[in-house]
Design an enzyme around this catalytic site. Sequence first.
Site, PDB file in Angstrom:
ATOM      1  N   HIS A 125       6.136  -9.544   8.537  1.00  0.00           N
ATOM      2  CA  HIS A 125       7.258  -8.663   8.840  1.00  0.00           C
ATOM      3  C   HIS A 125       8.547  -9.427   8.626  1.00  0.00           C
ATOM      4  O   HIS A 125       8.616 -10.620   8.925  1.00  0.00           O
ATOM      5  CB  HIS A 125       7.175  -8.182  10.300  1.00  0.00           C
ATOM      6  CG  HIS A 125       7.974  -6.954  10.539  1.00  0.00           C
ATOM      7  ND1 HIS A 125       9.326  -6.997  10.757  1.00  0.00           N
ATOM      8  CD2 HIS A 125       7.616  -5.644  10.559  1.00  0.00           C
ATOM      9  CE1 HIS A 125       9.759  -5.759  10.920  1.00  0.00           C
ATOM     10  NE2 HIS A 125       8.753  -4.924  10.798  1.00  0.00           N
ATOM     11  N   ASP A 184       1.304  -1.581  11.094  1.00  0.00           N
ATOM     12  CA  ASP A 184       0.386  -0.852  10.219  1.00  0.00           C
ATOM     13  C   ASP A 184      -1.057  -1.334  10.308  1.00  0.00           C
ATOM     14  O   ASP A 184      -1.954  -0.668   9.797  1.00  0.00           O
ATOM     15  CB  ASP A 184       0.848  -0.961   8.759  1.00  0.00           C
ATOM     16  CG  ASP A 184       2.091  -0.141   8.521  1.00  0.00           C
ATOM     17  OD1 ASP A 184       2.183   0.950   9.100  1.00  0.00           O
ATOM     18  OD2 ASP A 184       2.977  -0.592   7.781  1.00  0.00           O
TER      19      ASP A 184
END
Length: 378
Positions: A261, A315
Site C-alpha cells: 500500500h 483487498d
Amino acid sequence: MSVELYRPGLEGIPAAKSSISFIDGKQGLLEYRGIRIEKLAEQSSFLETSYLLIWGELPSQSELRAFEHDIRYHRRIKYRIRDMMKCFPESGHPMDALQASAAALGLFYSRRALDDPTYIRNAVVRLLAKIPTMVAAFQLMRKGNDPVQPCDDLDYAANFLYMLNEREPDELAAHVFDVCLTLHAEHSMNASTFSAMVTASTLTDPYAVIASAVGTLGGPLHGGANEEVIEMLEQIGSPENAEAYVDDCVKNKKKIMGFGHRVYKVKDPRATILQDLAEKLFAKFGGDRYYEIALELERIVEDRLGSKGIYANVDFYSGLVYRKLGIPTDLFTPIFAIARVAGWLAHWKEQLEENRIFRPTQIYSGQRDRAYTPLSER
Ligand code: CMC
C-alpha cells in the site's frame, strides 16, 4: 515549472486539504471524521457512516431515520435505465456497466444547482440509493433474468443481497456485508477520489463525478485487486505452493495481489477486520479452502517482504468474505464502488465548499518547430 518539482503520479504531493478521513500508515490507523474505523465497524452502520462522512457529524436519531427513509424510497431505478441496461452485452464487465449507468443518471436528474443544499442532499440520496440497484440489476440481466425490485422492508445491505440472490439473506451475512461497506466507504486521497475531485472541480453534475470515479476504481492497481486476489489463490491451488509462488514473484518483481500500500507500511486495519469477518462467516457456514492458502501466503509474504513494509491490504481478505456471501468475483469491485460512493460524495461536497478547478501543468518533452511533410511524400 522546474523538473525537480515533477513527481510521476503526483506521489507525495498534497492535492487538497480535507477533514474527511485520516490515515497513519506507520501505525495502521484509519479514522473517518476523527472516529476510528474499528469503532464504526463495530457500532455504526454503512448509512450512518455515510452521513458522518458527507455531513461531518454523526446524525441525530431523527436525522438518521429521515436519511434511511429517503434512501429506502429512492432505490428504484427508472424503467428507461433498466431498458438501457438490458442492451448492455452480458459479456461486459459489471464495472463498465456501472460506470455507464451512473453516468446515465445524469440524463434523468440533469438540473445542476450546486449551491442548493436540497439539490446536494437529493443527489446524495439518489446515488447511494440507486447504485446498488443498478449493480444487482446488471447481475440478474446478464444471466437473462429480470431484475428484482428493491424490498422496502429490508435495510440497505440486506436489500442489496436480496436483489442479487432473489431471496432474503441470512442475518449474519447481511450484517457482515454492511460492515464491509463501512470499511470501504472512504480512504482519503487516492486515484478514484482524485478523479472524482478533478471532475467535481469543473462544477459538472454529481453523476458525472461518480461515473468518472467508478472508471478509475476499476483498474487492478486500485479497486480491481480484490478480483485478482481470488484468481491468484486459485492459481496457487494449495498452501504448499504458496512459498514457491511468493519466491517467484519476488525474483521476477511481480506484484502479489492484495499486498502493499502506498500509505500503510503495516497490515491495513481494514484487512484485520475483514479477516475476522471472514472467520465469523466460516464458523457459521463452513470454511473455504482458499482461506488456508491465504493464511500461508500472508505468512510467507510477511517473512519475505515485511521488512519493506509490504503487508496485506484491504483487498486481500475482502474477496474471501464476498465469496462466502455467494457473490461472483467480478462483482467485488462494483461492491467496492457501492461503498466508496459515500467517500466520493463527501469529497465532492468538500470540493464544492472551496472550489478551484484542477489545472496542473506539464513539462513538455516533445520536439519543437518541426517541418510538416505533405501526405504525398510520406
Ligand atoms: N508484491 C510484491 N512486491 C511489492 C508489492 C506487492 N504487492 N507491492 C509493492 N512491492 C514492492 C515493489 O516491487 C517495489 O520493490 P523495489 O523497491 O524493490 O522495486 C516496492 O515494493 C515499492 O513498490 P511500489 O509499486 O513503488 O509501491 P507503491 O506505493 O507504488 O505501490 C501498490 C502501492 C498498492 C500499487 C502496490 O503495492 C501494488 O501494486 N500492490 C498490488 C495490487 C494491490 O493489492 N492493490 C490494492 C491496493 S489497496 C486498495 C486500493 O488502493 O484500491
